[in-house]
Design a protein around this motif. Structure first.
Motif, short mmCIF file in Angstrom:
data_model
loop_
_atom_site.label_atom_id
_atom_site.label_comp_id
_atom_site.label_asym_id
_atom_site.label_seq_id
_atom_site.Cartn_x
_atom_site.Cartn_y
_atom_site.Cartn_z
N PRO A 1 -30.23 13.75 51.61
CA PRO A 1 -30.72 12.18 50.32
C PRO A 1 -29.75 11.23 51.56
O PRO A 1 -29.08 11.12 51.56
N PRO A 2 -30.56 9.65 50.40
CA PRO A 2 -29.88 8.89 51.31
C PRO A 2 -28.27 8.45 50.92
O PRO A 2 -27.35 7.62 51.38
N SER A 3 -28.00 9.36 49.68
CA SER A 3 -26.30 8.87 48.97
C SER A 3 -26.26 10.22 48.74
O SER A 3 -26.98 11.14 47.98
N THR A 4 -25.25 11.09 48.79
CA THR A 4 -24.56 12.32 47.66
C THR A 4 -22.53 12.40 47.79
O THR A 4 -22.40 12.29 47.56
N LEU A 5 -23.30 12.97 46.19
CA LEU A 5 -22.17 12.93 45.57
C LEU A 5 -21.71 13.96 45.09
O LEU A 5 -22.50 15.25 44.69
N ILE A 6 -20.53 14.61 45.52
CA ILE A 6 -20.17 16.82 45.02
C ILE A 6 -19.32 15.96 43.91
O ILE A 6 -18.08 15.63 43.80
N HIS A 7 -19.56 16.88 42.43
CA HIS A 7 -19.34 17.19 41.44
C HIS A 7 -18.38 18.16 41.64
O HIS A 7 -18.85 19.99 41.73
N TRP A 8 -17.25 17.79 41.41
CA TRP A 8 -16.32 19.11 41.66
C TRP A 8 -16.33 19.81 42.34
O TRP A 8 -16.36 21.06 42.25
N PHE A 9 -15.84 19.86 43.72
CA PHE A 9 -15.31 20.37 44.69
C PHE A 9 -14.27 21.70 44.12
O PHE A 9 -13.60 21.79 44.01
N ASP A 10 -15.21 22.55 44.66
CA ASP A 10 -14.38 24.14 45.23
C ASP A 10 -14.43 24.77 45.91
O ASP A 10 -14.23 25.60 45.88
N GLY A 11 -14.73 23.95 46.96
CA GLY A 11 -15.03 25.26 47.99
C GLY A 11 -13.75 25.00 48.76
O GLY A 11 -12.54 24.97 49.02
#
Length: 243
Positions: A139-149
């Motif tokens: 996608p043109p822009s991506t926000l990762i919500h609450w990353f836990d990796g």
């Protein structure tokens, strides 16, 4: 601003709207199903501070399919962003198996690509699977919500120029704080994930103005001036929303 909220989940929606309006909290509302997509559009009409969103949450992959997404194409086209979509191998109900989630996410990423929309992703326990999808459909822009990796996965997401939220986990989770410190300031945005998160983590009713707590705490542990960090967040929000 609040980069991730579920505004239609507030039990007292009128009180929430008054607080958002009074404090001018630019809110990235997240939809989870067709009804909340409609609710997001309705709230935006009476409170422009709450942005429109289209999205079907991975937990609902047992109820909705790529065909549902196709039937809502006009809503995806007109929404400010696509949220909250993704994959979850920890909390998703049994009927929302990972293959259904994958198909649902793929169809929504395709909408984002078709209509040039920013996307907010849920990745709990499925960080690697989501990465694979992102490398296939960017996608043109991506926000990762609450990353836990893992740290390795974090680097891979950063290599894809993703943004990341600073969630209320900054108050409770050492691992989360450690991960956030590895992310450049120009890729961070604050979130509450309210109304549910504040009651889950702290046993208190969630409300929009708690975003101030997140911003204050993130400035403290990132060793930043709060006003300067807020300015940085504002610029990051513009970049994420492709403004």
């Amino acid at each position: 601003m609040d980069a991730h909220s579920h505004s239609d989940d507030y039990p007292n929606r009128d009180a929430m709207l008054r607080e958002v309006k009074k404090n001018k909290i630019l809110t990235l509302n997240s939809a989870v199903d067709p009804e909340s997509i409609k609710a997001a559009a309705a709230m935006n009409k009476i409170c422009p501070w709450i942005l429109t969103a289209s999205g079907i949450h991975p937990w609902n992959a047992g109820k909705y399919s790529p065909e549902t997404v196709e039937s809502l194409e006009n809503e995806y086209k007109s929404a400010m962003h696509i949220s909250e979509i993704g994959m979850d191998s920890v909390w998703a109900p049994q009927e929302a198996d990972i293959k259904k989630q994958e198909a649902l996410m793929e169809s929504q990423l395709s909408m984002a690509l078709k209509y040039n929309k920013p996307v907010t992703l849920h990745t709990k326990g499925a960080e690697q699977q989501v990465l694979t999808q992102l490398k296939s459909i960017r996608p043109p822009s991506t926000l990762i919500h609450w990353f836990d990796g893992s740290e390795t996965q974090l680097k891979e997401y950063m290599n894809l120029d993703c943004f990341f939220t600073v969630s209320p986990a900054v108050f409770t989770d050492r691992k989360f704080r450690s991960l956030i410190k590895k992310i450049p300031l120009n890729r961070l945005l604050p979130e509450t994930d309210n109304p549910g998160t504040w009651s889950w983590l702290f046993g208190e009713d969630g409300h929009p103005l708690q975003i101030q707590n997140v911003i204050k705490e993130s400035a403290s542990f990132l060793n930043c001036d709060e006003d300067e960090l807020l300015l940085c967040y504002k610029e990051n929000l513009k970049a994420f929303l492709l403004l």
